[in-house]
Each structure stands twice: as C-alpha cells, then as structure tokens.
Design a protein around this motif. Sequence first.
Motif, mmCIF file in Angstrom:
data_model
loop_
_atom_site.group_PDB
_atom_site.id
_atom_site.type_symbol
_atom_site.label_atom_id
_atom_site.label_comp_id
_atom_site.label_asym_id
_atom_site.label_seq_id
_atom_site.Cartn_x
_atom_site.Cartn_y
_atom_site.Cartn_z
ATOM 1 N N GLU A 37 -30.032 41.370 7.512
ATOM 2 C CA GLU A 37 -28.466 41.809 6.784
ATOM 3 C C GLU A 37 -28.309 42.984 7.384
ATOM 4 O OE1 GLU A 37 -28.682 41.248 2.597
ATOM 5 O OE2 GLU A 37 -29.569 39.401 2.900
ATOM 6 N N ILE A 38 -28.078 43.253 8.642
ATOM 7 C CA ILE A 38 -27.840 44.768 9.368
ATOM 8 C C ILE A 38 -26.259 44.585 9.065
ATOM 9 C CG2 ILE A 38 -27.476 45.821 11.621
ATOM 10 C CD1 ILE A 38 -30.185 44.463 12.242
ATOM 11 N N ASP A 39 -25.758 45.802 8.803
ATOM 12 C CA ASP A 39 -24.329 46.035 8.271
ATOM 13 C C ASP A 39 -23.904 46.337 9.807
ATOM 14 O OD1 ASP A 39 -21.645 46.643 7.883
ATOM 15 O OD2 ASP A 39 -22.425 48.487 6.588
ATOM 16 N N THR A 40 -22.919 45.629 10.340
ATOM 17 C CA THR A 40 -22.288 45.852 11.822
ATOM 18 C C THR A 40 -20.990 45.981 11.377
ATOM 19 O OG1 THR A 40 -22.119 43.147 11.881
ATOM 20 C CG2 THR A 40 -24.069 44.058 12.846
ATOM 21 N N THR A 41 -20.719 46.529 10.547
ATOM 22 C CA THR A 41 -19.212 47.095 10.416
ATOM 23 C C THR A 41 -18.991 48.071 11.448
ATOM 24 O OG1 THR A 41 -19.081 46.594 8.054
ATOM 25 C CG2 THR A 41 -17.476 48.385 8.903
ATOM 26 N N GLY A 42 -17.914 48.233 12.363
ATOM 27 C CA GLY A 42 -17.622 49.144 13.256
ATOM 28 C C GLY A 42 -18.341 48.742 14.520
ATOM 29 N N TYR A 43 -19.102 48.080 14.836
ATOM 30 C CA TYR A 43 -19.675 47.352 16.137
ATOM 31 C C TYR A 43 -18.429 46.518 16.718
ATOM 32 C CZ TYR A 43 -24.623 48.226 14.306
ATOM 33 O OH TYR A 43 -25.455 48.739 13.806
ATOM 34 N N SER A 44 -18.752 46.425 17.995
ATOM 35 C CA SER A 44 -17.873 45.883 18.972
ATOM 36 C C SER A 44 -18.307 44.295 18.882
ATOM 37 C CB SER A 44 -17.876 46.130 20.409
ATOM 38 O OG SER A 44 -19.222 45.881 21.003
ATOM 39 N N ALA A 45 -17.559 43.309 19.094
ATOM 40 C CA ALA A 45 -17.966 41.959 19.045
ATOM 41 C C ALA A 45 -19.027 41.597 19.703
ATOM 42 C CB ALA A 45 -16.662 41.028 19.601
ATOM 43 N N PHE A 46 -19.098 42.552 21.226
ATOM 44 C CA PHE A 46 -20.142 42.186 22.152
ATOM 45 C C PHE A 46 -21.556 42.672 21.455
ATOM 46 C CE2 PHE A 46 -22.938 44.432 25.526
ATOM 47 C CZ PHE A 46 -23.053 43.179 26.227
ATOM 48 N N GLU A 47 -21.416 43.923 20.901
ATOM 49 C CA GLU A 47 -22.633 44.331 20.164
ATOM 50 C C GLU A 47 -23.102 43.683 18.983
ATOM 51 O OE1 GLU A 47 -21.693 49.494 20.701
ATOM 52 O OE2 GLU A 47 -20.774 48.238 18.957
ATOM 53 N N VAL A 48 -22.121 43.028 18.379
ATOM 54 C CA VAL A 48 -22.710 42.103 17.191
ATOM 55 C C VAL A 48 -23.502 40.713 17.942
ATOM 56 C CG1 VAL A 48 -21.743 40.357 15.503
ATOM 57 C CG2 VAL A 48 -21.008 42.946 15.623
ATOM 58 N N SER A 49 -22.683 40.278 19.042
ATOM 59 C CA SER A 49 -23.333 39.025 19.620
ATOM 60 C C SER A 49 -24.761 39.371 20.356
ATOM 61 C CB SER A 49 -22.387 38.835 20.921
ATOM 62 O OG SER A 49 -22.360 39.499 22.011
ATOM 63 N N GLN A 50 -24.834 40.702 20.891
ATOM 64 C CA GLN A 50 -26.010 40.859 21.300
ATOM 65 C C GLN A 50 -27.325 41.129 20.176
ATOM 66 O OE1 GLN A 50 -27.052 41.717 24.873
ATOM 67 N NE2 GLN A 50 -25.356 40.071 24.554
ATOM 68 N N MET A 51 -26.651 41.729 18.980
ATOM 69 C CA MET A 51 -27.719 41.954 17.833
ATOM 70 C C MET A 51 -27.988 40.438 17.371
ATOM 71 S SD MET A 51 -28.235 45.061 16.663
ATOM 72 C CE MET A 51 -28.347 44.923 15.160
ATOM 73 N N GLU A 52 -27.153 39.500 17.300
ATOM 74 C CA GLU A 52 -27.808 38.180 16.903
ATOM 75 C C GLU A 52 -28.555 37.540 17.949
ATOM 76 O OE1 GLU A 52 -27.072 36.688 14.054
ATOM 77 O OE2 GLU A 52 -26.123 38.664 13.580
ATOM 78 N N ARG A 53 -28.381 37.840 19.204
ATOM 79 C CA ARG A 53 -29.398 36.932 20.299
ATOM 80 C C ARG A 53 -30.535 37.823 20.261
ATOM 81 N NH1 ARG A 53 -24.215 36.827 24.034
ATOM 82 N NH2 ARG A 53 -23.905 34.638 24.319
ATOM 83 N N GLN A 54 -30.546 38.954 19.960
ATOM 84 C CA GLN A 54 -31.928 39.751 19.944
ATOM 85 C C GLN A 54 -32.749 39.423 18.572
ATOM 86 O OE1 GLN A 54 -31.735 44.205 20.494
ATOM 87 N NE2 GLN A 54 -29.901 43.824 21.498
ATOM 88 N N LYS A 55 -32.111 38.759 17.669
ATOM 89 C CA LYS A 55 -33.119 38.410 16.496
ATOM 90 C C LYS A 55 -33.903 37.206 17.056
ATOM 91 C CE LYS A 55 -29.926 39.625 12.844
ATOM 92 N NZ LYS A 55 -28.917 39.251 11.791
ATOM 93 N N ASP A 56 -33.694 36.324 17.757
ATOM 94 C CA ASP A 56 -34.509 35.458 18.261
ATOM 95 C C ASP A 56 -34.779 35.379 19.727
ATOM 96 O OD1 ASP A 56 -34.402 34.069 15.713
ATOM 97 O OD2 ASP A 56 -32.406 33.418 16.149
ATOM 98 N N ALA A 57 -34.565 36.613 20.268
ATOM 99 C CA ALA A 57 -34.794 36.428 21.659
ATOM 100 C C ALA A 57 -36.537 36.610 21.777
ATOM 101 C CB ALA A 57 -34.526 37.858 22.156
#
Length: 180
Positions: free
Chosen positions: A96-116
């Motif tokens: 539940e990381i608050d990604t408010t203020g992150y770019s769409a790219f940063e959010v997508s990278q965070m999501e990918r990294q969770k299961d990388a």
Amino acid sequence: KLGLSETKLREAIDYIDGEIATTDVDAKIIERLREARNVVHSVGFHCQVFIPEYSAAKDTAKDFLKFMYSDEGIQIYLDTLHFMPPVNFSDKTLDEIDTTGYSAFEVSQMERQKDAQYIVALYDYPLFYAGGATVWRLVPELMISAANDGDRMSGEEFYKDTLKSAQENWNQYLTLSGLK
C-alpha cells in the motif's frame, strides 16, 4: 533496430499498453517490445552500503543505517526516489505505497518491481566480457573511499576517469553492443 518509425513505435507501445485495440506492427516486433516493456530499472545496485575500516565515524554510520532501514527512513527513500525500496517496512509489506505525485511511469515501475525477478547477467554481454566496460559498473564510492590512500579518487577524478574511458572506447562499445 526494429525498423519502425517513431510513430509506429508509439503505436506498438500503445497497443501493448492497451491504449489502442489493434495495430499492423508485426507480431514478432510486438513480442520484442512487450519483453522490453517489462524490463524494470532497479537502483538496487546503488543500494549497497559499506563502512570503510579506516572510518572515524563508524558508530555514526551504523546509526544512519539503522535509521535508513527504519519505517521512517524507508518512507523518505520512497518519497525522494519514487523507486521500490531495498527492504520492506517492518510489517513486511510494500503493498500500500502511496504513489500520489508519482508519474504514470514511476507507478508502472513500482507495480512491476513488486513481482520482479532480478537477474544479474553482466558478464553475458560482449560489451563487458570483451570490451572492458566493467568500469561502468564500478561503484564510485568504492573508488572514493578505497582503503589504500593511493587508490582513492575524488568524485571529480572518478568522473573524469570514467568519461575518458568512455571516449577512448566508445566505438568499440558501440560495435560490441551491436549498435554500429
């Protein structure tokens, strides 16, 4: 390398990302791009920490590391870098990381990294095993704080040495990378 114009490349990426329903870009190219879209940049290599034996501030460094691995330190890391932190919060979660203020790219990278799945295959590439580009992976901190005084470099010296190496070997790097 794929033989696509920038317009077609954007179209293919929009297709992969589900922004458009169809494309006439070749399926093999789509698959290569799909693989590339799932590459996750990690700053994990830069999250290594060491305290030089000769340091006069070992206790302070240890206190800093304790703080950085605390929930508060992890939150500062997230708020500052917008990258997946090198460790989980104390409750073992990162869901539940608050990604408010992150770019769409940063959010997508965070999501990918969770299961990388992280794979270090540096020496599988001719650029490194034949081209001497291993200097590109040296951690500046190791050179700046080398135990032997004669091996130490300032940040400026490290930068100039790395730049000189890149300039002297650039054509070979391009050739070994398949870019020339």
